[in-house]
Design a protein around this motif. Structure first.
Motif, PDB file in Angstrom:
ATOM      1  N   GLY A  54    -157.733-111.719  16.069  1.00 43.73           N
ATOM      2  CA  GLY A  54    -158.490-110.876  15.169  1.00 43.73           C
ATOM      3  C   GLY A  54    -157.339-109.954  14.393  1.00 43.73           C
ATOM      4  N   VAL A  55    -156.278-109.668  14.834  1.00 48.36           N
ATOM      5  CA  VAL A  55    -155.202-108.732  14.210  1.00 48.36           C
ATOM      6  C   VAL A  55    -153.978-109.490  14.199  1.00 48.36           C
ATOM      7  N   THR A  56    -153.949-110.755  13.516  1.00 44.27           N
ATOM      8  CA  THR A  56    -152.662-111.603  13.578  1.00 44.27           C
ATOM      9  C   THR A  56    -152.278-111.515  11.827  1.00 44.27           C
ATOM     10  N   GLY A  57    -151.072-112.103  11.711  1.00 46.61           N
ATOM     11  CA  GLY A  57    -150.685-112.464  10.457  1.00 46.61           C
ATOM     12  C   GLY A  57    -149.999-111.278   9.710  1.00 46.61           C
ATOM     13  N   GLN A  58    -149.748-110.206  10.289  1.00 45.74           N
ATOM     14  CA  GLN A  58    -148.809-108.873   9.977  1.00 45.74           C
ATOM     15  C   GLN A  58    -147.524-109.655   9.268  1.00 45.74           C
ATOM     16  N   ARG A  59    -147.229-108.930   8.207  1.00 45.23           N
ATOM     17  CA  ARG A  59    -145.974-109.352   7.771  1.00 45.23           C
ATOM     18  C   ARG A  59    -144.839-108.316   7.914  1.00 45.23           C
ATOM     19  N   PHE A  60    -143.599-108.347   8.103  1.00 47.62           N
ATOM     20  CA  PHE A  60    -142.756-107.198   8.199  1.00 47.62           C
ATOM     21  C   PHE A  60    -141.827-107.172   6.905  1.00 47.62           C
ATOM     22  N   ALA A  61    -141.352-105.672   6.576  1.00 46.39           N
ATOM     23  CA  ALA A  61    -140.604-105.559   5.544  1.00 46.39           C
ATOM     24  C   ALA A  61    -139.139-106.259   5.671  1.00 46.39           C
ATOM     25  N   SER A  62    -138.776-105.988   6.934  1.00 46.26           N
ATOM     26  CA  SER A  62    -137.391-106.589   7.172  1.00 46.26           C
ATOM     27  C   SER A  62    -137.489-107.281   8.532  1.00 46.26           C
ATOM     28  N   PRO A  63    -136.636-108.339   8.716  1.00 48.43           N
ATOM     29  CA  PRO A  63    -136.875-109.041  10.047  1.00 48.43           C
ATOM     30  C   PRO A  63    -136.760-108.167  11.464  1.00 48.43           C
ATOM     31  N   ARG A  64    -137.731-108.647  12.136  1.00 55.19           N
ATOM     32  CA  ARG A  64    -138.211-107.748  13.452  1.00 55.19           C
ATOM     33  C   ARG A  64    -137.590-108.580  14.519  1.00 55.19           C
ATOM     34  N   SER A  65    -136.898-108.001  15.487  1.00 54.86           N
ATOM     35  CA  SER A  65    -136.442-108.312  16.637  1.00 54.86           C
ATOM     36  C   SER A  65    -137.552-108.119  17.634  1.00 54.86           C
ATOM     37  N   PRO A  66    -138.026-109.017  18.314  1.00 51.20           N
ATOM     38  CA  PRO A  66    -139.067-108.655  19.702  1.00 51.20           C
ATOM     39  C   PRO A  66    -138.451-107.941  20.818  1.00 51.20           C
ATOM     40  N   GLY A  67    -139.241-107.492  21.939  1.00 53.81           N
ATOM     41  CA  GLY A  67    -138.662-107.127  23.079  1.00 53.81           C
ATOM     42  C   GLY A  67    -138.322-105.413  23.104  1.00 53.81           C
ATOM     43  N   LEU A  68    -138.799-104.881  24.141  1.00 51.71           N
ATOM     44  CA  LEU A  68    -138.560-103.560  24.371  1.00 51.71           C
ATOM     45  C   LEU A  68    -137.676-103.029  25.417  1.00 51.71           C
ATOM     46  N   GLU A  69    -137.498-104.291  26.259  1.00 56.88           N
ATOM     47  CA  GLU A  69    -136.853-103.909  27.794  1.00 56.88           C
ATOM     48  C   GLU A  69    -135.553-104.733  27.845  1.00 56.88           C
ATOM     49  N   GLY A  70    -134.338-104.304  28.642  1.00 52.62           N
ATOM     50  CA  GLY A  70    -133.472-105.017  28.680  1.00 52.62           C
ATOM     51  C   GLY A  70    -132.468-104.478  29.695  1.00 52.62           C
ATOM     52  N   MET A  71    -131.148-105.106  29.937  1.00 53.99           N
ATOM     53  CA  MET A  71    -130.132-104.255  30.716  1.00 53.99           C
ATOM     54  C   MET A  71    -128.840-104.635  29.834  1.00 53.99           C
ATOM     55  N   GLY A  72    -127.855-104.104  30.062  1.00 57.09           N
ATOM     56  CA  GLY A  72    -126.596-104.464  29.416  1.00 57.09           C
ATOM     57  C   GLY A  72    -125.483-103.346  29.634  1.00 57.09           C
ATOM     58  N   VAL A  73    -124.469-103.295  28.807  1.00 57.59           N
ATOM     59  CA  VAL A  73    -123.212-102.477  29.073  1.00 57.59           C
ATOM     60  C   VAL A  73    -123.169-101.464  27.977  1.00 57.59           C
ATOM     61  N   ILE A  74    -122.925-100.264  28.310  1.00 57.16           N
ATOM     62  CA  ILE A  74    -122.709 -99.564  27.156  1.00 57.16           C
ATOM     63  C   ILE A  74    -121.508 -99.802  25.982  1.00 57.16           C
ATOM     64  N   GLU A  75    -121.569 -99.827  25.020  1.00 53.16           N
ATOM     65  CA  GLU A  75    -120.373-100.153  24.193  1.00 53.16           C
ATOM     66  C   GLU A  75    -119.504 -98.773  23.567  1.00 53.16           C
ATOM     67  N   ALA A  76    -120.657 -97.909  23.123  1.00 51.57           N
ATOM     68  CA  ALA A  76    -120.172 -96.736  22.367  1.00 51.57           C
ATOM     69  C   ALA A  76    -121.193 -95.817  22.732  1.00 51.57           C
ATOM     70  N   VAL A  77    -120.983 -94.321  22.707  1.00 54.75           N
ATOM     71  CA  VAL A  77    -121.836 -93.369  22.604  1.00 54.75           C
ATOM     72  C   VAL A  77    -121.715 -92.366  21.494  1.00 54.75           C
ATOM     73  N   GLY A  78    -122.584 -91.782  21.292  1.00 53.66           N
ATOM     74  CA  GLY A  78    -122.643 -90.850  20.223  1.00 53.66           C
ATOM     75  C   GLY A  78    -122.297 -89.519  20.699  1.00 53.66           C
TER      76      GLY A  78
END
Ligand SMILES: NC(=O)c1ccc[n+]([C@@H]2O[C@H](COP(=O)([O-])OP(=O)(O)OC[C@H]3O[C@@H](n4cnc5c(N)ncnc54)[C@H](OP(=O)(O)O)[C@@H]3O)[C@@H](O)[C@H]2O)c1
Length: 335
Positions: A54-78
């Motif tokens: 019922g709420v499909t078909g949304q378009r995004f102004a710029s390409p959207r990358s999915p996913g909210l969770e993950g793991m990795g290694v810090i490259e740089a810090v502010g």
């Protein structure tokens, strides 16, 4: 950097593509740049790509990358990133764009991974345990001191197994529902102490009534919904609560067909998406719980399979395969 992106909602394998994007700029104050090594394909990620019925078909102004969770290694810090430093292994949630090789994350949403926790477990360390806590709080709210039985659907899911383990640990009465005999056997092997019933059995409703002592469920934890909702509501004791937290099923049930008023029933939605509304202290306690669980019970973070980012279509197909055990991961190399 490589990233899986889409510009509109639609069938995941059709609308997603692997692209080469420029790497994010150096992190600003209070941010860290993470090279993501592993991230899950959660049902909720696919919902974000495809939209809810019922709420499909949304378009995004710029390409959207999915996913909210993950793991990795810090490259740089502010500036002001506290104890976080380049080279540290971390998990993160909720940080949009996890299906990319790099994410820029607020330092407060990044969690150091203990040495004893492997990369695969770390990639799953936050969302599911935080969802478990969200569900347990909703159950607690719903029960008003009543210790009546809890029935859960999709009990063989990653979340369902966390709920099962919590039931054994805390001693609350749980009845597990699955949709088929293979899932029933797998869950019986995993939790021999807990009743498990398959909704494929013609008499599953009466089996649940027997398992709940004939007085109905005090709470139903439901990730299926759709046409199953009416049956689940019929299994509740008067005054009880159906907690909805997923939409794995199909079809629908009209609210008006449920005897909510006369039986004083409650239907409540629950989402880990509201986790950020908890205070910083509460969130720190929740994260400490999740990290401890990853250290002590890595078998509760089961991985169904791992695929390189480029093989996202196969990964999504696997994530949707009936009978899979655990969560599918998308990986990318360390350098
Ligand atoms: N509200 C929130 O904040 C929140 C957060 C996280 C997850 N969730 C929801 O929690 C649910 C479980 O997520 P997960 O990552 O743990 O899932 P998962 O590990 O991928 O497992 C999915 C499970 O659902 C079962 N299933 C699939 N379709 C079904 C259907 N039509 N009827 C009955 N069972 C069905 C599968 O059974 P088989 O073994 O028979 O294939 C499998 O056991 C999902 O609905 C997800 O969206 C909600």
């Amino acid at each position: 950097m490589r990233a899986i992106t889409h510009e509109r909602q639609g069938e995941a394998v059709r609308v997603l593509s692997l692209r080469e994007l420029s790497e994010p700029p150096a992190p600003a104050a209070g941010q860290v740049l993470v090279r993501v090594l592993s991230r899950p394909v959660h049902p909720g990620d696919l919902l974000g790509v495809e939209g809810v019925p019922g709420v499909t078909g949304q378009r995004f102004a710029s390409p959207r990358s999915p996913g909210l969770e993950g793991m990795g290694v810090i490259e740089a810090v502010g500036d002001g990133a506290g104890e976080l430093r380049p080279g540290l292994r971390v998990a993160f949630f909720p940080v949009p764009g996890a299906w990319s090789e790099f994410v820029t994350a607020p330092a407060g949403l990044v969690v150091p991974v203990p040495d004893g926790v492997g990369d695969e477990t770390a990639a799953l360390m936050l969302v599911n345990p935080l969802t478990l806590l969200t569900l347990l709080r909703a159950v607690e709210d719903s029960r008003h001191g009543d210790a009546g039985p809890i029935v859960q659907t999709a009990a063989g899911s990653s979340i369902g197994k966390l709920v099962g383990a919590a039931a054994l640990r805390h001693g609350f009465p749980l009845v597990n529902l699955v949709r088929g005999s293979a899932g029933k056997q797998a869950l019986r092997n995993r939790f021999p102490e807990l009743p498990v019933i398959s909704t494929a059995d013609a008499d599953w409703r009466s089996q649940v009534r027997d398992a709940t002592g004939g007085r109905g469920a005090g709470t139903v934890l439901d990730a299926v919904g759709g046409s199953l909702t009416g049956d689940l509501v019929a299994l509740l004791a008067d005054g009880a609560t159906l907690i909805s937290y997923g939409a794995l099923g199909s079809g629908s049930t009209a609210l008006e067909s449920l005897a909510l008023t006369s039986r004083e029933l409650t239907v409540r939605g629950v989402s880990v998406g509201r986790w950020l509304t908890r205070t910083a202290e509460e969130r720190a306690e929740d994260v400490a719980f999740a990290t401890r669980l990853a250290e002590t019970d890595p078998d509760l973070f089961e991985v169904a399979g791992t695929y390189d980012l480029a093989d996202y279509a196969e990964a999504i197909t696997h994530a949707r395969r009936p009978g899979k055990n655990g969560t599918v991961l998308l990986t990318s190399p360390a350098s």
